[in-house]
Design a protein around this motif. Sequence first.
Motif, short mmCIF file in Angstrom:
data_model
loop_
_atom_site.label_atom_id
_atom_site.label_comp_id
_atom_site.label_asym_id
_atom_site.label_seq_id
_atom_site.Cartn_x
_atom_site.Cartn_y
_atom_site.Cartn_z
N GLY A 43 0.79 -1.22 0.00
CA GLY A 43 0.00 0.00 0.00
C GLY A 43 0.82 1.28 0.00
N ASP A 63 2.69 2.80 -2.33
CA ASP A 63 2.53 3.68 -3.49
C ASP A 63 1.25 4.51 -3.39
OD1 ASP A 63 4.91 2.80 -4.55
OD2 ASP A 63 3.98 1.35 -5.89
N GLU A 64 0.18 3.88 -2.93
CA GLU A 64 -1.09 4.60 -2.73
C GLU A 64 -0.94 5.65 -1.64
OE1 GLU A 64 -5.18 5.58 -3.26
OE2 GLU A 64 -3.69 4.60 -4.53
N ARG A 100 1.04 8.57 -3.07
CA ARG A 100 0.23 9.36 -4.00
C ARG A 100 -0.71 10.30 -3.23
NH1 ARG A 100 -4.49 9.56 -5.71
NH2 ARG A 100 -5.25 7.64 -4.80
N LYS A 101 -1.38 9.77 -2.23
CA LYS A 101 -2.29 10.59 -1.42
C LYS A 101 -1.54 11.66 -0.64
CE LYS A 101 -5.96 7.18 -0.82
NZ LYS A 101 -6.65 6.29 0.15
N ALA A 137 1.30 1.40 5.70
CA ALA A 137 1.98 1.94 4.52
C ALA A 137 3.42 1.47 4.46
CB ALA A 137 1.92 3.47 4.54
#
Length: 152
Positions: A62, A64-65, A68-69, A119
């Motif tokens: 998770g 990369d997500e 990005r956020k 993360a």
Amino acid sequence: PDAVFVSFVTPDYKAIFFKQAKELGFATRLFASADTENSALLASFATALESVQYTSPSGAKGYDEFARKYEKRFSEAPKVSSSHAYDAVNILAVAIGKAGTTEGKALQRALLSVEAPGATYDTLRFSDKHQIVGGEFVIETVRNGEFVVISE
């Protein structure tokens, strides 16, 4: 010495140390913390950072997500510690929910019994020794002015 571990409060001091070590011909192997992987530091001090080795979290599925956020919200890339801070708050919130309190002993018991997605780690959980379980790291270095993974 066979090797020196270099840790400073800010990248500025780290850069000065690496630059001076290179200028003085300090040939001992240098190891550093994950915050060495800093594009601004590399842009200004690539030659001084050459061959410095450091560990870096390999990141969870998770990550990369998360990154990005984070960039969307703060208009900058996450720092090395950003995902760790996010994970710490996340696991604490889960434990508080399970314990129903923020009282010390109850919260401690809850922290030792909960899991949460993270993360930095795919699954956050603690061992009976109060250590994070399951973190994956890689060993990196600076080679020819680039950050390079040398061991996974």
